[in-house]
Motif scaffolding. Sequence first.
Motif, short mmCIF file in Angstrom:
data_model
loop_
_atom_site.label_atom_id
_atom_site.label_comp_id
_atom_site.label_asym_id
_atom_site.label_seq_id
_atom_site.Cartn_x
_atom_site.Cartn_y
_atom_site.Cartn_z
N HIS A 63 0.74 -1.22 -0.08
CA HIS A 63 0.24 -0.07 -0.04
C HIS A 63 0.64 1.43 -0.03
O HIS A 63 0.34 2.35 -0.25
CB HIS A 63 -0.88 -0.01 1.26
CG HIS A 63 -1.71 -1.11 1.18
ND1 HIS A 63 -3.02 -1.31 0.17
CD2 HIS A 63 -2.09 -2.19 2.07
CE1 HIS A 63 -3.60 -2.32 0.59
NE2 HIS A 63 -3.14 -2.86 1.59
N ARG A 64 2.25 1.32 0.26
CA ARG A 64 3.18 2.35 0.21
C ARG A 64 3.43 2.70 -1.33
O ARG A 64 3.21 1.86 -2.03
CB ARG A 64 4.46 1.97 0.76
CG ARG A 64 4.34 1.84 2.35
CD ARG A 64 5.52 1.76 3.01
NE ARG A 64 6.59 1.19 1.90
CZ ARG A 64 7.39 0.43 2.60
NH1 ARG A 64 7.96 0.45 3.92
NH2 ARG A 64 8.37 -0.03 1.68
N THR A 65 3.51 4.03 -1.45
CA THR A 65 3.90 4.41 -2.70
C THR A 65 5.29 3.97 -3.19
O THR A 65 6.04 3.79 -2.49
CB THR A 65 3.84 5.88 -2.89
OG1 THR A 65 4.94 6.52 -1.83
CG2 THR A 65 2.56 6.54 -2.32
N PRO A 66 5.44 3.91 -4.47
CA PRO A 66 6.82 3.32 -4.97
C PRO A 66 7.90 4.31 -4.70
O PRO A 66 7.41 5.64 -4.62
CB PRO A 66 6.55 3.12 -6.40
CG PRO A 66 5.10 3.29 -6.63
CD PRO A 66 4.53 4.00 -5.64
N VAL A 67 8.78 3.98 -4.73
CA VAL A 67 10.28 4.73 -4.32
C VAL A 67 10.77 5.24 -5.66
O VAL A 67 11.09 4.25 -6.55
CB VAL A 67 11.28 4.22 -3.47
CG1 VAL A 67 12.50 4.96 -3.16
CG2 VAL A 67 10.70 3.63 -2.28
N GLY A 68 11.08 6.59 -5.86
CA GLY A 68 11.60 7.03 -7.11
C GLY A 68 13.11 6.53 -7.12
O GLY A 68 13.89 6.35 -6.17
#
Length: 97
Positions: A82-87
């Motif tokens: 559920h966390r956003t992807p890391v750039g």
Amino acid sequence: MLSSNLTYLVVRWGRSIYANIQKFIQFQLTVNGAALTINVVAVVSSGEVPLNAVQILWVNLIMDTLGALALATEPPTDHSTHRTPVGRRFAPLIPVD
């Protein structure tokens, strides 16, 4: 259906590995900072070095191994998906939150 499930598993494990690397780096910085502080305080207060360089390396090796084993065996959780992807460009390895 199989492709979707495989993508889900890859994302889940990938984000879990990234989180474990973050935890390990934070653990390492904490342990090494504490060892450095203890040695500096001991040298300033008594004038003698409590641990020589080889002993510090052995303690560090044991702590690294135990910390790596503890964090490497941590299974992924559903929360990691559920966390956003890391750039790729800038992402601090040490979490600020």
